[in-house]
Design a protein around this motif. Structure first.
Motif, PDB file in Angstrom:
ATOM      1  N   ASP A  51      57.948  17.370 -24.676  1.00  8.70           N
ATOM      2  CA  ASP A  51      58.537  17.143 -26.001  1.00  8.70           C
ATOM      3  C   ASP A  51      58.185  18.279 -26.957  1.00  8.70           C
ATOM      4  O   ASP A  51      59.025  18.718 -27.740  1.00  8.70           O
ATOM      5  N   LEU A  52      56.951  18.732 -26.899  1.00  3.43           N
ATOM      6  CA  LEU A  52      56.537  19.845 -27.764  1.00  3.43           C
ATOM      7  C   LEU A  52      57.299  21.125 -27.430  1.00  3.43           C
ATOM      8  O   LEU A  52      57.751  21.842 -28.326  1.00  3.43           O
ATOM      9  N   ILE A  53      57.434  21.416 -26.152  1.00  8.47           N
ATOM     10  CA  ILE A  53      58.125  22.632 -25.739  1.00  8.47           C
ATOM     11  C   ILE A  53      59.598  22.579 -26.137  1.00  8.47           C
ATOM     12  O   ILE A  53      60.142  23.538 -26.689  1.00  8.47           O
ATOM     13  N   LEU A  54      60.241  21.440 -25.884  1.00 14.71           N
ATOM     14  CA  LEU A  54      61.652  21.306 -26.229  1.00 14.71           C
ATOM     15  C   LEU A  54      61.865  21.313 -27.742  1.00 14.71           C
ATOM     16  O   LEU A  54      62.836  21.889 -28.235  1.00 14.71           O
ATOM     17  N   ALA A  55      60.947  20.715 -28.491  1.00 15.29           N
ATOM     18  CA  ALA A  55      61.049  20.722 -29.951  1.00 15.29           C
ATOM     19  C   ALA A  55      60.925  22.145 -30.495  1.00 15.29           C
ATOM     20  O   ALA A  55      61.606  22.512 -31.455  1.00 15.29           O
ATOM     21  N   ARG A  56      60.094  22.944 -29.889  1.00 17.30           N
ATOM     22  CA  ARG A  56      59.950  24.333 -30.314  1.00 17.30           C
ATOM     23  C   ARG A  56      61.262  25.094 -30.111  1.00 17.30           C
ATOM     24  O   ARG A  56      61.705  25.848 -30.973  1.00 17.30           O
ATOM     25  N   PHE A  57      61.897  24.876 -28.972  1.00 15.90           N
ATOM     26  CA  PHE A  57      63.186  25.517 -28.734  1.00 15.90           C
ATOM     27  C   PHE A  57      64.234  25.024 -29.722  1.00 15.90           C
ATOM     28  O   PHE A  57      65.068  25.802 -30.194  1.00 15.90           O
ATOM     29  N   MET A  58      64.207  23.728 -30.025  1.00 17.34           N
ATOM     30  CA  MET A  58      65.174  23.177 -30.977  1.00 17.34           C
ATOM     31  C   MET A  58      64.991  23.804 -32.362  1.00 17.34           C
ATOM     32  O   MET A  58      65.967  24.148 -33.029  1.00 17.34           O
ATOM     33  N   LEU A  59      63.754  23.940 -32.794  1.00 12.94           N
ATOM     34  CA  LEU A  59      63.481  24.429 -34.143  1.00 12.94           C
ATOM     35  C   LEU A  59      63.683  25.939 -34.266  1.00 12.94           C
ATOM     36  O   LEU A  59      64.259  26.413 -35.253  1.00 12.94           O
ATOM     37  N   VAL A  60      63.221  26.703 -33.299  1.00 12.43           N
ATOM     38  CA  VAL A  60      63.189  28.157 -33.445  1.00 12.43           C
ATOM     39  C   VAL A  60      64.397  28.842 -32.798  1.00 12.43           C
ATOM     40  O   VAL A  60      65.082  29.627 -33.450  1.00 12.43           O
ATOM     41  N   LYS A  61      64.658  28.559 -31.547  1.00 12.62           N
ATOM     42  CA  LYS A  61      65.686  29.289 -30.808  1.00 12.62           C
ATOM     43  C   LYS A  61      67.100  28.797 -31.107  1.00 12.62           C
ATOM     44  O   LYS A  61      68.016  29.592 -31.263  1.00 12.62           O
ATOM     45  N   LYS A  69      62.937  18.067 -35.587  1.00  8.86           N
ATOM     46  CA  LYS A  69      62.041  17.236 -36.390  1.00  8.86           C
ATOM     47  C   LYS A  69      61.915  15.837 -35.798  1.00  8.86           C
ATOM     48  O   LYS A  69      60.835  15.236 -35.823  1.00  8.86           O
ATOM     49  N   GLY A  70      62.992  15.299 -35.271  1.00  9.97           N
ATOM     50  CA  GLY A  70      62.929  13.993 -34.611  1.00  9.97           C
ATOM     51  C   GLY A  70      62.024  14.024 -33.392  1.00  9.97           C
ATOM     52  O   GLY A  70      61.247  13.105 -33.145  1.00  9.97           O
ATOM     53  N   MET A  71      62.112  15.108 -32.631  1.00 13.94           N
ATOM     54  CA  MET A  71      61.253  15.252 -31.448  1.00 13.94           C
ATOM     55  C   MET A  71      59.789  15.426 -31.852  1.00 13.94           C
ATOM     56  O   MET A  71      58.895  14.875 -31.205  1.00 13.94           O
ATOM     57  N   MET A  72      59.550  16.168 -32.906  1.00 12.74           N
ATOM     58  CA  MET A  72      58.172  16.350 -33.372  1.00 12.74           C
ATOM     59  C   MET A  72      57.574  15.043 -33.878  1.00 12.74           C
ATOM     60  O   MET A  72      56.380  14.790 -33.707  1.00 12.74           O
ATOM     61  N   LEU A  73      58.400  14.199 -34.487  1.00 15.85           N
ATOM     62  CA  LEU A  73      57.914  12.906 -34.961  1.00 15.85           C
ATOM     63  C   LEU A  73      57.458  12.032 -33.801  1.00 15.85           C
ATOM     64  O   LEU A  73      56.404  11.399 -33.875  1.00 15.85           O
ATOM     65  N   VAL A  74      58.220  11.996 -32.717  1.00 13.12           N
ATOM     66  CA  VAL A  74      57.822  11.218 -31.541  1.00 13.12           C
ATOM     67  C   VAL A  74      56.521  11.764 -30.974  1.00 13.12           C
ATOM     68  O   VAL A  74      55.619  11.001 -30.614  1.00 13.12           O
ATOM     69  N   THR A  75      56.391  13.075 -30.903  1.00 15.06           N
ATOM     70  CA  THR A  75      55.178  13.685 -30.375  1.00 15.06           C
ATOM     71  C   THR A  75      53.973  13.363 -31.254  1.00 15.06           C
ATOM     72  O   THR A  75      52.907  12.990 -30.754  1.00 15.06           O
ATOM     73  N   LEU A  76      54.138  13.470 -32.552  1.00 16.41           N
ATOM     74  CA  LEU A  76      53.046  13.167 -33.476  1.00 16.41           C
ATOM     75  C   LEU A  76      52.648  11.695 -33.395  1.00 16.41           C
ATOM     76  O   LEU A  76      51.452  11.372 -33.326  1.00 16.41           O
ATOM     77  N   LEU A  77      53.615  10.811 -33.386  1.00 17.49           N
ATOM     78  CA  LEU A  77      53.313   9.381 -33.264  1.00 17.49           C
ATOM     79  C   LEU A  77      52.641   9.067 -31.932  1.00 17.49           C
ATOM     80  O   LEU A  77      51.727   8.247 -31.871  1.00 17.49           O
ATOM     81  N   GLY A  78      53.085   9.725 -30.876  1.00 14.69           N
ATOM     82  CA  GLY A  78      52.463   9.520 -29.566  1.00 14.69           C
ATOM     83  C   GLY A  78      51.013   9.942 -29.547  1.00 14.69           C
ATOM     84  O   GLY A  78      50.153   9.243 -29.012  1.00 14.69           O
ATOM     85  N   ILE A  79      50.715  11.078 -30.146  1.00 19.21           N
ATOM     86  CA  ILE A  79      49.327  11.560 -30.189  1.00 19.21           C
ATOM     87  C   ILE A  79      48.461  10.623 -31.028  1.00 19.21           C
ATOM     88  O   ILE A  79      47.333  10.288 -30.653  1.00 19.21           O
ATOM     89  N   ILE A  80      48.978  10.172 -32.150  1.00 17.96           N
ATOM     90  CA  ILE A  80      48.221   9.246 -33.007  1.00 17.96           C
ATOM     91  C   ILE A  80      47.959   7.926 -32.289  1.00 17.96           C
ATOM     92  O   ILE A  80      46.848   7.386 -32.336  1.00 17.96           O
ATOM     93  N   LEU A  81      48.969   7.395 -31.609  1.00 18.48           N
ATOM     94  CA  LEU A  81      48.787   6.139 -30.881  1.00 18.48           C
ATOM     95  C   LEU A  81      47.781   6.281 -29.750  1.00 18.48           C
ATOM     96  O   LEU A  81      46.979   5.373 -29.508  1.00 18.48           O
ATOM     97  N   VAL A  82      47.801   7.404 -29.052  1.00 15.92           N
ATOM     98  CA  VAL A  82      46.814   7.641 -27.992  1.00 15.92           C
ATOM     99  C   VAL A  82      45.413   7.701 -28.587  1.00 15.92           C
ATOM    100  O   VAL A  82      44.471   7.132 -28.040  1.00 15.92           O
ATOM    101  N   MET A  83      45.268   8.359 -29.726  1.00 11.74           N
ATOM    102  CA  MET A  83      43.944   8.474 -30.344  1.00 11.74           C
ATOM    103  C   MET A  83      43.411   7.116 -30.776  1.00 11.74           C
ATOM    104  O   MET A  83      42.216   6.844 -30.625  1.00 11.74           O
ATOM    105  N   PHE A  84      44.248   6.253 -31.308  1.00 12.74           N
ATOM    106  CA  PHE A  84      43.778   4.960 -31.787  1.00 12.74           C
ATOM    107  C   PHE A  84      43.599   3.918 -30.698  1.00 12.74           C
ATOM    108  O   PHE A  84      42.632   3.165 -30.703  1.00 12.74           O
ATOM    109  N   PHE A  85      44.521   3.862 -29.736  1.00 10.33           N
ATOM    110  CA  PHE A  85      44.482   2.780 -28.772  1.00 10.33           C
ATOM    111  C   PHE A  85      43.789   3.130 -27.458  1.00 10.33           C
ATOM    112  O   PHE A  85      43.218   2.257 -26.827  1.00 10.33           O
TER     113      PHE A  85
END
Length: 88
Positions: A51-61, A69-85
């Motif tokens: 998701d991070l790699i594809l989001a980078r291509f979406m944003l930059v290339k 931004k939608g892909m980055m939101l899923v990635t950020l929420l996923g990382i936060i959920l992993v950290m908490f749960f």
């Protein structure tokens, strides 16, 4: 070909990629080497990397900011959920 730059498309696409990759990688947790500690934390993290790699291509290339931004939101929420749960 018409490009679709849509926040919802990026969010749902990243969610589908995460779920499919998590399901595939979760098959490997039956092996004793991979499932030693932290409830197989590597499965969650490796599922978020594409998701991070594809989001980078979406944003930059490809100049698809809303989709990226939608892909980055899923990635950020996923990382936060992993950290908490998972890391408690």
């Amino acid at each position: 070909m018409k490009k679709k730059d849509n926040f919802i498309l990026g969010f749902v696409g990243a969610l589908v990629i995460f779920i499919v990759l998590y399901s595939i990688l979760n098959l490997f947790t039956d092996f004793p080497y991979f499932s030693q500690n932290r409830e197989s934390l590597w499965v969650y993290m490796f599922s978020l990397i594409p998701d991070l790699i594809l989001a980078r291509f979406m944003l930059v290339k490809w100049n698809m900011e809303k989709t990226g931004k939608g892909m980055m939101l899923v990635t950020l929420l996923g990382i936060i959920l992993v950290m908490f749960f998972v890391l408690k």
